[in-house]
Enzyme design. Sequence first.
Site, mmCIF file in Angstrom:
data_model
loop_
_atom_site.group_PDB
_atom_site.id
_atom_site.type_symbol
_atom_site.label_atom_id
_atom_site.label_comp_id
_atom_site.label_asym_id
_atom_site.label_seq_id
_atom_site.Cartn_x
_atom_site.Cartn_y
_atom_site.Cartn_z
ATOM 1 N N ASP A 36 0.833 -1.202 0.000
ATOM 2 C CA ASP A 36 0.000 0.000 0.000
ATOM 3 C C ASP A 36 0.869 1.254 0.000
ATOM 4 O O ASP A 36 1.610 1.494 0.953
ATOM 5 C CB ASP A 36 -0.916 -0.018 1.238
ATOM 6 C CG ASP A 36 -2.046 0.988 1.119
ATOM 7 O OD1 ASP A 36 -2.079 1.737 0.121
ATOM 8 O OD2 ASP A 36 -2.897 1.026 2.026
ATOM 9 N N ASP A 37 0.795 2.026 -1.063
ATOM 10 C CA ASP A 37 1.534 3.294 -1.188
ATOM 11 C C ASP A 37 3.051 3.089 -1.297
ATOM 12 O O ASP A 37 3.822 3.998 -0.995
ATOM 13 C CB ASP A 37 1.246 4.257 -0.015
ATOM 14 C CG ASP A 37 -0.191 4.753 0.018
ATOM 15 O OD1 ASP A 37 -1.018 4.264 -0.775
ATOM 16 O OD2 ASP A 37 -0.484 5.640 0.846
ATOM 17 N N CYS A 66 -6.262 4.377 -3.635
ATOM 18 C CA CYS A 66 -6.459 3.017 -3.166
ATOM 19 C C CYS A 66 -7.693 2.265 -3.687
ATOM 20 O O CYS A 66 -7.563 1.239 -4.343
ATOM 21 C CB CYS A 66 -6.515 3.086 -1.656
ATOM 22 S SG CYS A 66 -6.430 1.504 -0.937
ATOM 23 N N ARG A 73 -7.705 -1.019 -6.290
ATOM 24 C CA ARG A 73 -8.024 -2.391 -5.860
ATOM 25 C C ARG A 73 -9.219 -2.953 -6.638
ATOM 26 O O ARG A 73 -9.284 -4.150 -6.929
ATOM 27 C CB ARG A 73 -8.303 -2.405 -4.352
ATOM 28 C CG ARG A 73 -7.020 -2.284 -3.570
ATOM 29 C CD ARG A 73 -7.185 -1.630 -2.230
ATOM 30 N NE ARG A 73 -5.901 -1.065 -1.834
ATOM 31 C CZ ARG A 73 -4.982 -1.713 -1.111
ATOM 32 N NH1 ARG A 73 -5.229 -2.913 -0.655
ATOM 33 N NH2 ARG A 73 -3.831 -1.159 -0.846
ATOM 34 N N LYS A 118 -5.572 -5.638 3.715
ATOM 35 C CA LYS A 118 -6.447 -4.478 3.502
ATOM 36 C C LYS A 118 -7.344 -4.707 2.288
ATOM 37 O O LYS A 118 -6.853 -4.922 1.183
ATOM 38 C CB LYS A 118 -5.572 -3.247 3.274
ATOM 39 C CG LYS A 118 -6.356 -2.013 2.853
ATOM 40 C CD LYS A 118 -5.415 -0.841 2.654
ATOM 41 C CE LYS A 118 -6.157 0.375 2.134
ATOM 42 N NZ LYS A 118 -5.272 1.535 1.967
ATOM 43 N N HIS A 138 -10.608 -2.701 1.391
ATOM 44 C CA HIS A 138 -10.942 -1.349 0.891
ATOM 45 C C HIS A 138 -11.860 -1.330 -0.331
ATOM 46 O O HIS A 138 -11.789 -0.437 -1.175
ATOM 47 C CB HIS A 138 -9.676 -0.522 0.616
ATOM 48 C CG HIS A 138 -9.887 0.930 0.960
ATOM 49 N ND1 HIS A 138 -8.916 1.897 0.849
ATOM 50 C CD2 HIS A 138 -11.008 1.571 1.403
ATOM 51 C CE1 HIS A 138 -9.415 3.063 1.208
ATOM 52 N NE2 HIS A 138 -10.677 2.893 1.555
ATOM 53 N N SER A 155 -8.271 1.712 5.010
ATOM 54 C CA SER A 155 -6.922 2.236 5.264
ATOM 55 C C SER A 155 -6.629 2.309 6.759
ATOM 56 O O SER A 155 -7.517 2.550 7.571
ATOM 57 C CB SER A 155 -6.766 3.630 4.652
ATOM 58 O OG SER A 155 -6.898 3.540 3.262
ATOM 59 N N HIS A 172 1.536 2.339 4.027
ATOM 60 C CA HIS A 172 0.633 3.485 4.138
ATOM 61 C C HIS A 172 0.845 4.101 5.525
ATOM 62 O O HIS A 172 1.036 3.367 6.496
ATOM 63 C CB HIS A 172 -0.801 2.945 3.981
ATOM 64 C CG HIS A 172 -1.868 3.973 3.834
ATOM 65 N ND1 HIS A 172 -2.268 4.781 4.870
ATOM 66 C CD2 HIS A 172 -2.638 4.331 2.771
ATOM 67 C CE1 HIS A 172 -3.240 5.583 4.453
ATOM 68 N NE2 HIS A 172 -3.484 5.326 3.174
ATOM 69 N N ASP A 188 -0.492 -0.640 -4.805
ATOM 70 C CA ASP A 188 -1.773 -0.106 -5.284
ATOM 71 C C ASP A 188 -1.662 1.265 -5.930
ATOM 72 O O ASP A 188 -2.470 1.637 -6.769
ATOM 73 C CB ASP A 188 -2.799 -0.063 -4.138
ATOM 74 C CG ASP A 188 -2.451 0.948 -3.052
ATOM 75 O OD1 ASP A 188 -1.256 1.257 -2.878
ATOM 76 O OD2 ASP A 188 -3.381 1.428 -2.381
ATOM 77 N N ASN A 189 -0.679 2.057 -5.475
ATOM 78 C CA ASN A 189 -0.473 3.395 -6.051
ATOM 79 C C ASN A 189 0.885 3.887 -5.583
ATOM 80 O O ASN A 189 1.555 3.236 -4.775
ATOM 81 C CB ASN A 189 -1.602 4.367 -5.648
ATOM 82 C CG ASN A 189 -1.866 4.426 -4.160
ATOM 83 O OD1 ASN A 189 -2.883 3.930 -3.687
ATOM 84 N ND2 ASN A 189 -0.945 4.983 -3.396
ATOM 85 N N LYS A 220 1.546 9.459 -5.266
ATOM 86 C CA LYS A 220 0.153 9.097 -5.006
ATOM 87 C C LYS A 220 -0.794 10.264 -5.290
ATOM 88 O O LYS A 220 -0.501 11.403 -4.936
ATOM 89 C CB LYS A 220 0.021 8.698 -3.533
ATOM 90 C CG LYS A 220 -1.399 8.449 -3.058
ATOM 91 C CD LYS A 220 -1.397 7.947 -1.628
ATOM 92 C CE LYS A 220 -2.810 7.785 -1.098
ATOM 93 N NZ LYS A 220 -2.862 7.076 0.185
HETATM 94 MG MG MG Z 1 -2.741 3.098 -1.363
#
Ligand code: MG
Length: 470
Positions: A41-42, A81, A85, A138, A140, A163, A237, A289-290, A310
């Site tokens: 994540d991130d 996010c 996903r 996660k 989301h 998150s 994240h 994811d980003n 992001k």
């Molecule tokens: Mg993310």
Amino acid sequence: MLKKLLPCLVACLALLTTAGQSVSTEAQAADTPNIIVIFADDLGYGDLGCFGHPTIKTPNLDLMAAEGARLTQFYSASPVCTPSRAALMTGRLPIRSGMCSDTRRVLFPNSGGGIPAGEVTMVEALKEAGYATACIGKWHLGHLPQFLPTSNGFDSYFGIPYSNDMDRVNDAPKGRESFWNPKVEYWNVPLMRNFEIAERPADQTTITKRYTEEAVSFIEKNKDGKFFLYLPHSLPHVPLFRSKEFEGRSLRGLYGDVVEEIDWSVGQILDTLRRLKLDENTIVWFTSDNGPWLTFNDHGGSAGLLREGKGTTWDGGMREPSLCWWPGTIPAGQVNAGLGTTMDIYVTNLALANAARPTDRVLDGYDLIDMLKGKTGSPRKEVFYYRGTRLMAMRVGPWKAHFVTQESYTGNNKAVEHDPPVLYNLEVDPSEKWDVAADHPDIIDAIKRAAERHIRTVKPVPSQLEIPLK
Ligand code: MG
């Protein structure tokens, strides 16, 4: 003579039959590998050793790259996010499922929407093809019961459903202070097992470790059958947490500690596959994811040589540090610059699993297996860069035209329209520094026409992200 030969003949025939069976079992097994998708994540493009970070140590991911393919032009479908996903799970741009919005960029604890029941998720397709399935991490894509992983094809779920910075408590320090000195109690996020809350607030200091233990145990339990493991980490994240063993280890500071624990986790997964002799029958994807959340300074990651992070449709927001590993099938040591996206993970996985692909809708993914085997280039020639419902930019081959640009979260955050579009050759100029639009009006025309053709395939659907919790 015949009497003498007969036992031998029978033995030979038996051997042939056994060999035939064994070949067909192996062929079957090789045709339908186990599938693991690890989603950070991130995490930024520049945050792994094998993607050039000088001080974050990621020996396990580096080994995964050395034994498989490092994908250098691989994208998520969104710079934030929830839409990202949704695309991974549906094989479709988020605008087709309504999992994006111009006013609320992701789902929140006060959202009443989630992934529409009509979508055929990757896991539903794999389940139908006989896979045991688990989601650990996660999600989301909606926290109400009808949207949770266990309502979308997963046999089990363990994780924080959105998150890790959500549900911030009122008495947490204001502004960034609670992020710079994170305490578990500042974020009252639930840790769920299937439909139940198992712990609240989730102890995030051990979250990566516990996700990993769950993942290893799932693999062990399902070693004799086919399985699909989706492991979307809650980190790196912000707020950043790591377990005791990783405190103060990395030269890169807290963020480096967190990434190094995720690297450890990947090592545990791959070691488990090797120990159970499943490594040659399991495809493992690793991506994010980003891009990195740059406004968090040293608590955010790095997009390396890519521009921005992001939240934007500059490449730093959507190009991800990606790896694919399948010893014996995907040649080792590849640095593969073929274009790919997370929606291709959907299509490739379904093809590998002999799972039925939905035919009544537009899918935005391609089967990348021949590219990963090093047999061909990528079948993908284009990348669409959406911010909410707006097509901001499009890449065709090496060329990326920005129709609209907008910075991420702070500073000059106004959308700027470009006519003619700004044009970069990403293979020459991955940092998007030199606008070459004036030299290539023909390329701009071709990309504009391709974008118009694409937009005609998009049917407007209601946004799931704007539905309030009742
Ligand atoms: Mg993310």
